[in-house]
Design a protein around this motif. Structure first.
Motif, PDB file in Angstrom:
ATOM      1  N   ASP A  92      37.838 -68.657   8.840  1.00  0.00           N
ATOM      2  CA  ASP A  92      38.284 -68.140   7.549  1.00  0.00           C
ATOM      3  C   ASP A  92      37.269 -67.173   6.959  1.00  0.00           C
ATOM      4  OD1 ASP A  92      40.631 -69.458   7.700  1.00  0.00           O
ATOM      5  OD2 ASP A  92      39.997 -71.170   6.488  1.00  0.00           O
ATOM      6  N   ASP A  93      35.982 -67.379   7.276  1.00  0.00           N
ATOM      7  CA  ASP A  93      34.965 -66.477   6.747  1.00  0.00           C
ATOM      8  C   ASP A  93      34.508 -65.479   7.819  1.00  0.00           C
ATOM      9  OD1 ASP A  93      33.714 -68.224   8.394  1.00  0.00           O
ATOM     10  OD2 ASP A  93      32.010 -68.609   7.073  1.00  0.00           O
ATOM     11  N   GLY A  94      35.445 -65.141   8.718  1.00  0.00           N
ATOM     12  CA  GLY A  94      35.144 -64.196   9.779  1.00  0.00           C
ATOM     13  C   GLY A  94      34.607 -62.896   9.220  1.00  0.00           C
ATOM     14  N   ASP A  95      33.656 -62.293   9.944  1.00  0.00           N
ATOM     15  CA  ASP A  95      33.006 -61.113   9.406  1.00  0.00           C
ATOM     16  C   ASP A  95      32.819 -60.065  10.488  1.00  0.00           C
ATOM     17  OD1 ASP A  95      31.036 -62.134  10.958  1.00  0.00           O
ATOM     18  OD2 ASP A  95      29.698 -62.661   9.315  1.00  0.00           O
ATOM     19  N   PHE A  96      31.937 -59.117  10.214  1.00  0.00           N
ATOM     20  CA  PHE A  96      31.733 -57.996  11.108  1.00  0.00           C
ATOM     21  C   PHE A  96      31.291 -58.441  12.500  1.00  0.00           C
ATOM     22  CE2 PHE A  96      30.001 -53.921  12.504  1.00  0.00           C
ATOM     23  CZ  PHE A  96      30.983 -53.060  12.049  1.00  0.00           C
ATOM     24  N   TYR A  97      30.476 -59.471  12.576  1.00  0.00           N
ATOM     25  CA  TYR A  97      30.002 -59.991  13.865  1.00  0.00           C
ATOM     26  C   TYR A  97      31.181 -60.287  14.786  1.00  0.00           C
ATOM     27  CZ  TYR A  97      27.552 -63.099  17.153  1.00  0.00           C
ATOM     28  OH  TYR A  97      27.038 -63.668  18.280  1.00  0.00           O
ATOM     29  N   GLU A  98      32.149 -60.999  14.247  1.00  0.00           N
ATOM     30  CA  GLU A  98      33.318 -61.375  15.036  1.00  0.00           C
ATOM     31  C   GLU A  98      34.193 -60.149  15.346  1.00  0.00           C
ATOM     32  OE1 GLU A  98      35.488 -64.507  13.180  1.00  0.00           O
ATOM     33  OE2 GLU A  98      36.838 -64.774  14.879  1.00  0.00           O
ATOM     34  N   LEU A  99      34.287 -59.253  14.383  1.00  0.00           N
ATOM     35  CA  LEU A  99      35.121 -58.067  14.583  1.00  0.00           C
ATOM     36  C   LEU A  99      34.577 -57.164  15.693  1.00  0.00           C
ATOM     37  CD1 LEU A  99      35.951 -57.275  10.851  1.00  0.00           C
ATOM     38  CD2 LEU A  99      37.605 -57.873  12.636  1.00  0.00           C
ATOM     39  N   ASP A 120      40.570 -51.120  10.731  1.00  0.00           N
ATOM     40  CA  ASP A 120      41.044 -51.363   9.353  1.00  0.00           C
ATOM     41  C   ASP A 120      40.478 -52.685   8.826  1.00  0.00           C
ATOM     42  OD1 ASP A 120      42.410 -48.997   9.324  1.00  0.00           O
ATOM     43  OD2 ASP A 120      44.421 -49.876   9.355  1.00  0.00           O
ATOM     44  N   ALA A 121      40.457 -53.708   9.687  1.00  0.00           N
ATOM     45  CA  ALA A 121      39.909 -55.007   9.270  1.00  0.00           C
ATOM     46  C   ALA A 121      38.412 -54.899   8.979  1.00  0.00           C
ATOM     47  CB  ALA A 121      40.163 -56.054  10.354  1.00  0.00           C
ATOM     48  N   MET A 122      37.716 -54.031   9.715  1.00  0.00           N
ATOM     49  CA  MET A 122      36.289 -53.819   9.448  1.00  0.00           C
ATOM     50  C   MET A 122      36.089 -53.253   8.045  1.00  0.00           C
ATOM     51  SD  MET A 122      34.873 -52.268  13.058  1.00  0.00           S
ATOM     52  CE  MET A 122      34.471 -53.375  14.429  1.00  0.00           C
ATOM     53  N   ILE A 123      36.933 -52.306   7.666  1.00  0.00           N
ATOM     54  CA  ILE A 123      36.815 -51.721   6.320  1.00  0.00           C
ATOM     55  C   ILE A 123      37.048 -52.796   5.259  1.00  0.00           C
ATOM     56  CG2 ILE A 123      37.855 -50.067   4.718  1.00  0.00           C
ATOM     57  CD1 ILE A 123      38.487 -48.375   7.288  1.00  0.00           C
ATOM     58  N   VAL A 124      38.026 -53.645   5.486  1.00  0.00           N
ATOM     59  CA  VAL A 124      38.281 -54.742   4.542  1.00  0.00           C
ATOM     60  C   VAL A 124      37.046 -55.638   4.445  1.00  0.00           C
ATOM     61  CG1 VAL A 124      39.677 -56.809   4.139  1.00  0.00           C
ATOM     62  CG2 VAL A 124      40.780 -54.692   4.895  1.00  0.00           C
ATOM     63  N   SER A 125      36.375 -55.852   5.599  1.00  0.00           N
ATOM     64  CA  SER A 125      35.195 -56.734   5.600  1.00  0.00           C
ATOM     65  C   SER A 125      34.035 -56.131   4.812  1.00  0.00           C
ATOM     66  CB  SER A 125      34.754 -57.046   7.035  1.00  0.00           C
ATOM     67  OG  SER A 125      34.003 -55.981   7.587  1.00  0.00           O
ATOM     68  N   PHE A 126      34.069 -54.809   4.566  1.00  0.00           N
ATOM     69  CA  PHE A 126      33.000 -54.175   3.784  1.00  0.00           C
ATOM     70  C   PHE A 126      33.082 -54.520   2.299  1.00  0.00           C
ATOM     71  CE2 PHE A 126      32.867 -50.284   6.857  1.00  0.00           C
ATOM     72  CZ  PHE A 126      32.313 -51.086   7.824  1.00  0.00           C
ATOM     73  N   GLY A 132      32.133 -55.375  -4.747  1.00  0.00           N
ATOM     74  CA  GLY A 132      30.942 -54.746  -4.165  1.00  0.00           C
ATOM     75  C   GLY A 132      31.126 -54.489  -2.679  1.00  0.00           C
ATOM     76  N   ASN A 133      30.042 -54.007  -2.057  1.00  0.00           N
ATOM     77  CA  ASN A 133      30.091 -53.707  -0.623  1.00  0.00           C
ATOM     78  C   ASN A 133      29.222 -54.678   0.157  1.00  0.00           C
ATOM     79  OD1 ASN A 133      31.814 -51.455  -0.410  1.00  0.00           O
ATOM     80  ND2 ASN A 133      30.230 -50.195  -1.353  1.00  0.00           N
ATOM     81  N   VAL A 134      29.700 -55.084   1.316  1.00  0.00           N
ATOM     82  CA  VAL A 134      28.911 -55.891   2.240  1.00  0.00           C
ATOM     83  C   VAL A 134      28.856 -55.110   3.546  1.00  0.00           C
ATOM     84  CG1 VAL A 134      28.670 -58.115   3.375  1.00  0.00           C
ATOM     85  CG2 VAL A 134      29.828 -57.977   1.161  1.00  0.00           C
ATOM     86  N   LEU A 135      27.805 -54.340   3.726  1.00  0.00           N
ATOM     87  CA  LEU A 135      27.712 -53.524   4.928  1.00  0.00           C
ATOM     88  C   LEU A 135      26.962 -54.277   6.018  1.00  0.00           C
ATOM     89  CD1 LEU A 135      26.941 -50.087   3.271  1.00  0.00           C
ATOM     90  CD2 LEU A 135      29.094 -50.907   4.196  1.00  0.00           C
ATOM     91  N   PRO A 136      27.343 -54.074   7.284  1.00  0.00           N
ATOM     92  CA  PRO A 136      26.670 -54.777   8.366  1.00  0.00           C
ATOM     93  C   PRO A 136      25.200 -54.406   8.462  1.00  0.00           C
ATOM     94  CG  PRO A 136      28.387 -53.293   9.191  1.00  0.00           C
ATOM     95  CD  PRO A 136      28.443 -53.213   7.714  1.00  0.00           C
ATOM     96  N   GLY A 137      24.355 -55.401   8.711  1.00  0.00           N
ATOM     97  CA  GLY A 137      22.922 -55.164   8.850  1.00  0.00           C
ATOM     98  C   GLY A 137      22.570 -54.620  10.223  1.00  0.00           C
ATOM     99  N   SER A 138      21.283 -54.396  10.431  1.00  0.00           N
ATOM    100  CA  SER A 138      20.852 -53.737  11.668  1.00  0.00           C
ATOM    101  C   SER A 138      21.190 -54.570  12.905  1.00  0.00           C
ATOM    102  CB  SER A 138      19.355 -53.440  11.615  1.00  0.00           C
ATOM    103  OG  SER A 138      18.626 -54.629  11.516  1.00  0.00           O
ATOM    104  N   TYR A 139      21.176 -55.899  12.788  1.00  0.00           N
ATOM    105  CA  TYR A 139      21.506 -56.736  13.951  1.00  0.00           C
ATOM    106  C   TYR A 139      22.919 -56.422  14.443  1.00  0.00           C
ATOM    107  CZ  TYR A 139      22.593 -60.841  16.752  1.00  0.00           C
ATOM    108  OH  TYR A 139      22.992 -61.661  17.770  1.00  0.00           O
ATOM    109  N   ASN A 140      23.865 -56.406  13.509  1.00  0.00           N
ATOM    110  CA  ASN A 140      25.250 -56.137  13.907  1.00  0.00           C
ATOM    111  C   ASN A 140      25.469 -54.677  14.281  1.00  0.00           C
ATOM    112  OD1 ASN A 140      26.604 -58.591  13.914  1.00  0.00           O
ATOM    113  ND2 ASN A 140      26.819 -58.606  11.691  1.00  0.00           N
ATOM    114  N   ARG A 141      24.730 -53.783  13.647  1.00  0.00           N
ATOM    115  CA  ARG A 141      24.874 -52.372  14.023  1.00  0.00           C
ATOM    116  C   ARG A 141      24.420 -52.168  15.468  1.00  0.00           C
ATOM    117  NH1 ARG A 141      22.777 -51.328   8.291  1.00  0.00           N
ATOM    118  NH2 ARG A 141      20.737 -50.820   9.156  1.00  0.00           N
TER     119      ARG A 141
END
Ligand SMILES: [Zn+2]
Length: 220
Positions: A92-99, A120-126, A132-141
Motif C-alpha cells: 500500500d505504501d509502494g514507492d519509487f523503489y518498487e516502481l 505516470d505512476a512515478m509522477i504520482v509518487s512524487f 509537497g514533493n517526494v523526489l527519489p534520493g540518490s540511492y534510487n536514482r
C-alpha cells in the motif's frame, strides 16, 4: 427514446481475451514463484511473450517461461495490469523503489503501454498527500540508471523533474556520473514547461504520436 440508467460498457469482440486458451506456466525469481496465466492474456500486449511462446521455440512447445532474474512482486503487478490496466503495487505504501523494478520488468517484456502507465505512476509518487514533493534520493536514482537503458522514458522523467528543483542539495554525492551529466544538460537547455504539464502531453510515453495511441485512452 429512453436513456439507459447505466453507462454503455460493451466492447467489440475483437478486444476480448479468449479464456479458453491454455495456461502458460511462468516461473519468476530464485527460488521461483510459479504463476499460471492465460496464454492469450499474457501475449496481449507483451512482444516478449508473443515471441517466447511461438510454437517453434522450446518455451512455446512446453508452455513454460522462466524469468529467474526478475521478482515475483513485480510480475504480480504486471499481471494486475493485464487484468485491470491499472498499476497496482505490491504494498500500500509502494514507492519509487518498487516502481523502478516494475518499469525494468516492462522494459524486458517489451510492453510499452505498461511502461507508459508506470511513468505516470512515478509522477504520482512524487506528490505527497500534503501537496509537497517526494523526489527519489540518490540511492534510487542510481538504481534507476543501473536497471534502465540510456534512452528510457523513466530516466527522461526523473532528469526533467530534478533539473527543475532549483535545489542543488538534491544532487547528492552518491549519484552516478551518467545521471549528473543528464541533469546538467537538461538544466542548461530546459524550457519553462513543468514536469506535470510535460507528462500530460505524453512527453514520458513511448507510444506513437496521437492521443488514440495512449493507454489512457485505449483502455479507458
Ligand atoms: Zn500517452
Amino acid at each position: 427514446m429512453s436513456t439507459l440508467p447505466f453507462p454503455h460498457r460493451t466492447k467489440p469482440s475483437s478486444t476480448a481475451v479468449n479464456f479458453v486458451a491454455p495456461a502458460v506456466v511462468v516461473k519468476v525469481g530464485k527460488p521461483a514463484t510459479t504463476f499460471f496465466v492465460n496464454g492469450d492474456l499474457l501475449c496481449s500486449t507483451s512482444d516478449y511473450f508473443k515471441t517466447a511462446l511461438k510454437q517453434e521455440w522450446r518455451e512455446g512447445k512446453r508452455r513454460v517461461v522462466e524469468l529467474p532474474d526478475d521478482d515475483a512482486d513485480s510480475f504480480n503487478t504486471y499481471l494486475n495490469w493485464l487484468h485491470s490496466k491499472t498499476v497496482v503495487l505490491g504494498y500500500d505504501d509502494g514507492d519509487f523503489y518498487e516502481l523502478i523494478d516494475v518499469y525494468a520488468l516492462g522494459d524486458k517484456l517489451l510492453d510499452s503501454d505498461f511502461k507508459d502507465a508506470v511513468t505516470d505512476a512515478m509522477i504520482v509518487s512524487f506528490n505527497d498527500n500534503k501537496g509537497g514533493n517526494v523526489l527519489p534520493g540518490s540511492y534510487n536514482r542510481t538504481r534507476l540508471y543501473d536497471k534502465t537503458a540510456e534512452s528510457s522514458t523513466a530516466r527522461r522523467l526523473i532528469v526533467h523533474r530534478l533539473a527543475r528543483t532549483n535545489n542543488v542539495s538534491l544532487i547528492e554525492g552518491g549519484d552516478c556520473h551518467a545521471f549528473l551529466m543528464d541533469v546538467a544538460i537538461e538544466a542548461i537547455s530546459k524550457g519553462p514547461e513543468k514536469t506535470n504539464d510535460a507528462a500530460a502531453r505524453c512527453a514520458f510515453h513511448e507510444h506513437a504520436p496521437g492521443a488514440e495511441n495512449c493507454y489512457r485512452n485505449k483502455y479507458a
